[in-house]
Design a protein around this motif. Structure first.
Motif, PDB file in Angstrom:
ATOM      1  N   LEU A 281       0.826  -1.205   0.000  1.00  0.00           N
ATOM      2  CA  LEU A 281       0.000   0.000   0.000  1.00  0.00           C
ATOM      3  C   LEU A 281       0.865   1.261   0.000  1.00  0.00           C
ATOM      4  O   LEU A 281       0.554   2.238  -0.692  1.00  0.00           O
ATOM      5  CB  LEU A 281      -0.921  -0.019   1.220  1.00  0.00           C
ATOM      6  N   VAL A 282       1.956   1.211   0.750  1.00  0.00           N
ATOM      7  CA  VAL A 282       2.844   2.369   0.815  1.00  0.00           C
ATOM      8  C   VAL A 282       3.448   2.659  -0.571  1.00  0.00           C
ATOM      9  O   VAL A 282       3.529   3.811  -1.010  1.00  0.00           O
ATOM     10  CB  VAL A 282       3.956   2.134   1.851  1.00  0.00           C
ATOM     11  N   VAL A 283       3.876   1.612  -1.269  1.00  0.00           N
ATOM     12  CA  VAL A 283       4.459   1.794  -2.604  1.00  0.00           C
ATOM     13  C   VAL A 283       3.427   2.385  -3.565  1.00  0.00           C
ATOM     14  O   VAL A 283       3.738   3.268  -4.385  1.00  0.00           O
ATOM     15  CB  VAL A 283       4.999   0.454  -3.141  1.00  0.00           C
ATOM     16  N   ILE A 284       2.180   1.934  -3.466  1.00  0.00           N
ATOM     17  CA  ILE A 284       1.126   2.473  -4.333  1.00  0.00           C
ATOM     18  C   ILE A 284       0.917   3.957  -4.055  1.00  0.00           C
ATOM     19  O   ILE A 284       0.832   4.784  -4.986  1.00  0.00           O
ATOM     20  CB  ILE A 284      -0.184   1.692  -4.137  1.00  0.00           C
ATOM     21  N   ILE A 285       0.828   4.308  -2.769  1.00  0.00           N
ATOM     22  CA  ILE A 285       0.594   5.715  -2.396  1.00  0.00           C
ATOM     23  C   ILE A 285       1.758   6.589  -2.845  1.00  0.00           C
ATOM     24  O   ILE A 285       1.563   7.687  -3.386  1.00  0.00           O
ATOM     25  CB  ILE A 285       0.375   5.824  -0.874  1.00  0.00           C
ATOM     26  N   VAL A 286       2.988   6.082  -2.621  1.00  0.00           N
ATOM     27  CA  VAL A 286       4.168   6.856  -3.036  1.00  0.00           C
ATOM     28  C   VAL A 286       4.173   7.053  -4.559  1.00  0.00           C
ATOM     29  O   VAL A 286       4.473   8.147  -5.059  1.00  0.00           O
ATOM     30  CB  VAL A 286       5.451   6.152  -2.565  1.00  0.00           C
ATOM     31  N   SER A 287       3.825   6.014  -5.309  1.00  0.00           N
ATOM     32  CA  SER A 287       3.807   6.107  -6.771  1.00  0.00           C
ATOM     33  C   SER A 287       2.780   7.136  -7.244  1.00  0.00           C
ATOM     34  O   SER A 287       3.051   7.965  -8.133  1.00  0.00           O
ATOM     35  CB  SER A 287       3.498   4.737  -7.392  1.00  0.00           C
ATOM     36  N   ILE A 288       1.568   7.097  -6.642  1.00  0.00           N
ATOM     37  CA  ILE A 288       0.533   8.069  -7.008  1.00  0.00           C
ATOM     38  C   ILE A 288       0.969   9.478  -6.655  1.00  0.00           C
ATOM     39  O   ILE A 288       0.757  10.436  -7.425  1.00  0.00           O
ATOM     40  CB  ILE A 288      -0.791   7.701  -6.319  1.00  0.00           C
ATOM     41  N   ALA A 289       1.600   9.638  -5.518  1.00  0.00           N
ATOM     42  CA  ALA A 289       2.056  10.969  -5.096  1.00  0.00           C
ATOM     43  C   ALA A 289       3.116  11.506  -6.059  1.00  0.00           C
ATOM     44  O   ALA A 289       3.110  12.695  -6.408  1.00  0.00           O
ATOM     45  CB  ALA A 289       2.610  10.887  -3.671  1.00  0.00           C
ATOM     46  N   ILE A 290       3.986  10.628  -6.510  1.00  0.00           N
ATOM     47  CA  ILE A 290       5.021  11.055  -7.467  1.00  0.00           C
ATOM     48  C   ILE A 290       4.391  11.516  -8.780  1.00  0.00           C
ATOM     49  O   ILE A 290       4.772  12.551  -9.346  1.00  0.00           O
ATOM     50  CB  ILE A 290       6.015   9.900  -7.715  1.00  0.00           C
ATOM     51  N   ILE A 291       3.393  10.784  -9.246  1.00  0.00           N
ATOM     52  CA  ILE A 291       2.715  11.153 -10.498  1.00  0.00           C
ATOM     53  C   ILE A 291       2.023  12.513 -10.356  1.00  0.00           C
ATOM     54  O   ILE A 291       2.108  13.374 -11.237  1.00  0.00           O
ATOM     55  CB  ILE A 291       1.709  10.066 -10.897  1.00  0.00           C
ATOM     56  N   ILE A 292       1.340  12.714  -9.213  1.00  0.00           N
ATOM     57  CA  ILE A 292       0.643  13.992  -8.987  1.00  0.00           C
ATOM     58  C   ILE A 292       1.630  15.154  -8.941  1.00  0.00           C
ATOM     59  O   ILE A 292       1.402  16.213  -9.537  1.00  0.00           O
ATOM     60  CB  ILE A 292      -0.179  13.920  -7.680  1.00  0.00           C
ATOM     61  N   VAL A 293       2.740  14.971  -8.242  1.00  0.00           N
ATOM     62  CA  VAL A 293       3.743  16.033  -8.145  1.00  0.00           C
ATOM     63  C   VAL A 293       4.323  16.343  -9.534  1.00  0.00           C
ATOM     64  O   VAL A 293       4.513  17.516  -9.899  1.00  0.00           O
ATOM     65  CB  VAL A 293       4.858  15.627  -7.168  1.00  0.00           C
ATOM     66  N   LYS A 299       2.612  21.267 -15.322  1.00  0.00           N
ATOM     67  CA  LYS A 299       1.672  22.353 -15.588  1.00  0.00           C
ATOM     68  C   LYS A 299       2.288  23.702 -15.273  1.00  0.00           C
ATOM     69  O   LYS A 299       2.062  24.687 -15.984  1.00  0.00           O
ATOM     70  CB  LYS A 299       0.398  22.142 -14.779  1.00  0.00           C
ATOM     71  N   ILE A 300       3.078  23.762 -14.201  1.00  0.00           N
ATOM     72  CA  ILE A 300       3.740  25.028 -13.860  1.00  0.00           C
ATOM     73  C   ILE A 300       4.705  25.430 -14.976  1.00  0.00           C
ATOM     74  O   ILE A 300       4.777  26.607 -15.365  1.00  0.00           O
ATOM     75  CB  ILE A 300       4.485  24.890 -12.506  1.00  0.00           C
ATOM     76  N   LYS A 301       5.411  24.463 -15.508  1.00  0.00           N
ATOM     77  CA  LYS A 301       6.373  24.741 -16.597  1.00  0.00           C
ATOM     78  C   LYS A 301       5.704  24.797 -17.967  1.00  0.00           C
ATOM     79  O   LYS A 301       6.386  24.990 -18.981  1.00  0.00           O
ATOM     80  CB  LYS A 301       7.464  23.670 -16.594  1.00  0.00           C
ATOM     81  N   LYS A 302       4.366  24.608 -17.996  1.00  0.00           N
ATOM     82  CA  LYS A 302       3.568  24.691 -19.223  1.00  0.00           C
ATOM     83  C   LYS A 302       4.018  23.674 -20.274  1.00  0.00           C
ATOM     84  O   LYS A 302       4.048  23.964 -21.472  1.00  0.00           O
ATOM     85  CB  LYS A 302       3.627  26.108 -19.811  1.00  0.00           C
ATOM     86  N   TRP A 303       4.347  22.476 -19.800  1.00  0.00           N
ATOM     87  CA  TRP A 303       4.734  21.429 -20.756  1.00  0.00           C
ATOM     88  C   TRP A 303       3.531  20.856 -21.500  1.00  0.00           C
ATOM     89  O   TRP A 303       3.686  20.210 -22.523  1.00  0.00           O
ATOM     90  CB  TRP A 303       5.449  20.291 -20.000  1.00  0.00           C
ATOM     91  N   PHE A 304       2.311  21.086 -20.980  1.00  0.00           N
ATOM     92  CA  PHE A 304       1.128  20.549 -21.632  1.00  0.00           C
ATOM     93  C   PHE A 304       0.526  21.527 -22.635  1.00  0.00           C
ATOM     94  O   PHE A 304      -0.458  21.221 -23.297  1.00  0.00           O
ATOM     95  CB  PHE A 304       0.055  20.211 -20.574  1.00  0.00           C
ATOM     96  N   ASP A 305       1.114  22.742 -22.795  1.00  0.00           N
ATOM     97  CA  ASP A 305       0.583  23.749 -23.712  1.00  0.00           C
ATOM     98  C   ASP A 305       0.961  23.411 -25.148  1.00  0.00           C
ATOM     99  O   ASP A 305       2.023  22.849 -25.391  1.00  0.00           O
ATOM    100  CB  ASP A 305       1.103  25.146 -23.354  1.00  0.00           C
TER     101      ASP A 305
END
Length: 305
Positions: A281-293, A299-305
């Motif tokens: 469970l910890v590995v799953i949470i850490v992986s999701i947190a990394i993806i969100i960050v 988005k801050i660097k506007k890579w999706f524009d």
């Protein structure tokens, strides 16, 4: 068909004769020309008609002979209209097997009058009729390119390379045609056999300038087509860059997850998470947190524009 030049263009019967001060225009087939003129010119003009691929005029001692090769506006890369001519001061013979020249001269007879009875003036008017609608044709061609540009910007075009190749070939055919008309008119203007008068040379100079303007318009359209080609290539580059950008973002997102999977895939005995009931469970949470960050940073660097 025969016509008399007496200040107007008058059809003649077979038994009619030319009076003093008048000139004759005779439209015949190549077979008739061969029967009537082959001994005098040793078939030189016939060879031009059968084998020529361009417009030309040859100044001989007391006459001018040559050929015209005219592209069809509805099929610039298809068949050409070809006819030959033999011209003296008082006689113009047009050799045509297609019947197009006879139709053209008939229209000229209905609509035109010649300033003088010289064949040179009639020949000038005939050359004018050959390019009479060409300005409008080039304007319509420009509209066609503009529509192609609009479709290109909207992304609603297919087989662009094939269409552009056809356009470039058509414009090259037109350029070559107008350049040949310029050469013919300049040859007549030079008047090296002294067959024409000064007024005749002047009108051929006017025609040369008109053919030059048509040539310049065609060259401008060719430059326009090159710009469209460059625009198309730029759009391809932009799409490729967007694809590479997307793949780079996806690779960057999953790179930390790949590192985690490889790290914990070593299965060392001393790794505490392997025996912990909450390790998975910890590995799953850490992986999701990394993806969100990562997504937040992108988005801050506007890579999706």
């Amino acid at each position: 068909m025969r016509y008399r030049l007496d200040g107007s263009i008058v059809p003649m019967g077979e038994d009619d004769d030319i009076r003093d001060g008048e000139a004759l225009v005779d439209i015949i087939t190549s077979e008739q020309y061969e029967d009537e003129y082959k001994k005098k010119f040793q078939k030189k003009m016939l060879l031009n008609i059968y084998h020529t691929h361009y417009c030309r005029a040859d100044l001989l001692k007391d006459c001018v002979i040559g050929t015209f090769v005219i592209p069809r506006k509805d099929d610039l890369l298809g068949t050409y209209t070809t006819f030959g001519f033999y011209m003296t001061v008082e006689k113009l013979v047009l050799v045509d097997d297609s019947g197009i020249i006879e139709t053209l001269v008939r229209h000229m007879a209905e609509a035109l009058s010649v300033e003088k009875t010289y064949t040179a003036h009639f020949f000038f008017e005939l050359m004018e009729y050959l390019v009479k609608e060409d300005v409008i044709f080039l304007q319509n061609y420009e509209k066609k390119l503009a529509e192609l540009e609009a479709a290109l910007l909207d992304g609603a075009i297919t087989d662009f390379d094939k269409k552009m190749l056809t356009i470039r070939k058509e414009l090259l055919a037109l350029q070559s045609y107008y350049q040949q008309l310029t050469d013919v008119s300049e040859t007549l203007e030079e008047n090296q056999n002294h067959m024409f008068e000064e007024d005749d040379c002047t009108i051929f100079d006017l025609y040369s300038k008109r053919a030059d303007r048509l040539f310049d318009n065609t060259r401008r359209l060719q430059e326009y087509s090159l710009q469209l080609r460059e625009m198309y290539e730029s759009q391809i580059d932009i799409r490729q860059n967007q694809i590479m950008k997307f793949l780079t973002v996806v690779t960057t997102i999953f790179l930390p997850l790949t590192l985690i999977a490889g790290w914990y895939g070593m299965n060392f005995v001393g790794m505490p998470e392997l025996t912990s009931p909450y390790g998975y469970l910890v590995v799953i949470i850490v992986s999701i947190a990394i993806i969100i960050v990562e997504i937040w940073l992108f988005k801050i660097k506007k890579w999706f524009d």
